[in-house]
Design a protein around this motif. Structure first.
Motif, PDB file in Angstrom:
ATOM      1  N   ALA A  78       0.796  -1.216   0.000  1.00 45.42           N
ATOM      2  CA  ALA A  78       0.000   0.000   0.000  1.00 45.42           C
ATOM      3  C   ALA A  78       0.833   1.273   0.000  1.00 45.42           C
ATOM      4  CB  ALA A  78      -0.936  -0.005   1.214  1.00 45.42           C
ATOM      5  N   THR A  79       2.134   1.166   0.236  1.00 49.39           N
ATOM      6  CA  THR A  79       2.943   2.379   0.377  1.00 49.39           C
ATOM      7  C   THR A  79       3.714   2.746  -0.872  1.00 49.39           C
ATOM      8  OG1 THR A  79       4.811   1.155   1.286  1.00 49.39           O
ATOM      9  CG2 THR A  79       3.202   2.044   2.863  1.00 49.39           C
ATOM     10  N   GLY A  80       3.725   1.926  -1.901  1.00 55.51           N
ATOM     11  CA  GLY A  80       4.452   2.245  -3.119  1.00 55.51           C
ATOM     12  C   GLY A  80       5.719   1.436  -3.250  1.00 55.51           C
ATOM     13  N   LYS A  81       6.582   1.860  -4.172  1.00 59.36           N
ATOM     14  CA  LYS A  81       7.819   1.129  -4.398  1.00 59.36           C
ATOM     15  C   LYS A  81       9.007   2.075  -4.381  1.00 59.36           C
ATOM     16  CE  LYS A  81       7.681   1.252  -9.431  1.00 59.36           C
ATOM     17  NZ  LYS A  81       7.758   0.487 -10.646  1.00 59.36           N
ATOM     18  N   THR A  82      10.148   1.509  -4.087  1.00 58.54           N
ATOM     19  CA  THR A  82      11.401   2.252  -4.087  1.00 58.54           C
ATOM     20  C   THR A  82      12.215   1.783  -5.274  1.00 58.54           C
ATOM     21  OG1 THR A  82      11.379   2.394  -1.688  1.00 58.54           O
ATOM     22  CG2 THR A  82      13.499   2.753  -2.774  1.00 58.54           C
ATOM     23  N   VAL A  83      12.754   2.709  -6.049  1.00 58.83           N
ATOM     24  CA  VAL A  83      13.570   2.374  -7.207  1.00 58.83           C
ATOM     25  C   VAL A  83      14.998   2.829  -6.933  1.00 58.83           C
ATOM     26  CG1 VAL A  83      13.907   2.729  -9.677  1.00 58.83           C
ATOM     27  CG2 VAL A  83      11.593   2.603  -8.745  1.00 58.83           C
ATOM     28  N   ILE A  84      15.941   1.887  -7.033  1.00 55.71           N
ATOM     29  CA  ILE A  84      17.357   2.188  -6.802  1.00 55.71           C
ATOM     30  C   ILE A  84      18.119   1.923  -8.091  1.00 55.71           C
ATOM     31  CG2 ILE A  84      19.416   1.635  -5.460  1.00 55.71           C
ATOM     32  CD1 ILE A  84      17.538   0.695  -3.217  1.00 55.71           C
ATOM     33  N   SER A  85      18.775   2.926  -8.611  1.00 57.18           N
ATOM     34  CA  SER A  85      19.525   2.817  -9.858  1.00 57.18           C
ATOM     35  C   SER A  85      20.742   1.916  -9.671  1.00 57.18           C
ATOM     36  CB  SER A  85      19.989   4.210 -10.289  1.00 57.18           C
ATOM     37  OG  SER A  85      20.912   4.143 -11.342  1.00 57.18           O
ATOM     38  N   ASP A  86      21.110   1.173 -10.716  1.00 59.29           N
ATOM     39  CA  ASP A  86      22.308   0.343 -10.682  1.00 59.29           C
ATOM     40  C   ASP A  86      23.549   1.187 -10.385  1.00 59.29           C
ATOM     41  OD1 ASP A  86      20.507  -1.567 -11.477  1.00 59.29           O
ATOM     42  OD2 ASP A  86      21.664  -2.253 -13.208  1.00 59.29           O
ATOM     43  N   ALA A  87      23.568   2.418 -10.901  1.00 57.36           N
ATOM     44  CA  ALA A  87      24.719   3.301 -10.663  1.00 57.36           C
ATOM     45  C   ALA A  87      24.874   3.625  -9.186  1.00 57.36           C
ATOM     46  CB  ALA A  87      24.566   4.588 -11.475  1.00 57.36           C
TER      47      ALA A  87
END
Length: 137
Positions: free
Chosen positions: A15-24
């Protein structure tokens, strides 16, 4: 080496969303951890170090230099190329780099590290930094 632009979504509560972490970002975390290990002189191969020297001259250090990562949804695999200081034990510095990268990625990024491959492509001698006098004047 860490010029990839892909990103990985790290699962969060539905319900809180997602976190996106770049490979860099993952490569940068690994690079910072590797640089802090005693016995590591530099990261990257010859061409990467030459480019890094140019970046440092203009105060634009690439902390991901010499690091290549594969990031999945829950796991990371990393390859690192280093230059070791002479006369450190190469096996020990490689093990210390491996350990530092695993700890940093798991603690900061929150992903499991499946492997860290360390390539030592050179040994730095303290005399390499000394200004040598010309043999003739």
């Amino acid at each position: 080496m860490a010029t990839t632009t892909s990103t990985t979504a790290v699962p969060a509560e539905p319900a809180t969303g997602k976190t996106v972490i770049s490979d860099a970002v993952v490569a940068k975390v690994a690079g910072i951890a590797a640089r802090e290990v005693p016995g590591v002189h530099a990261l990257g191969g010859g061409a990467a170090r030459a480019l890094g020297a140019l970046r440092e001259a203009i105060n634009a250090t690439d902390h991901g230099q010499g690091i290549s990562v594969e990031v999945g949804e829950k796991q990371v695999a990393a390859d690192v190329t280093i230059v070791a200081e002479y006369p450190v034990s190469l096996q020990k510095v490689a093990a210390d780099v491996r350990s530092a990268i695993v700890q940093a990625i798991e603690r900061i990024v929150g992903l499991e590290v499946t492997e860290v491959n360390v390539t030592i492509n050179d040994v730095h001698l303290p005399s390499d930094d000394d200004d040598q006098e010309a043999r003739v004047q």
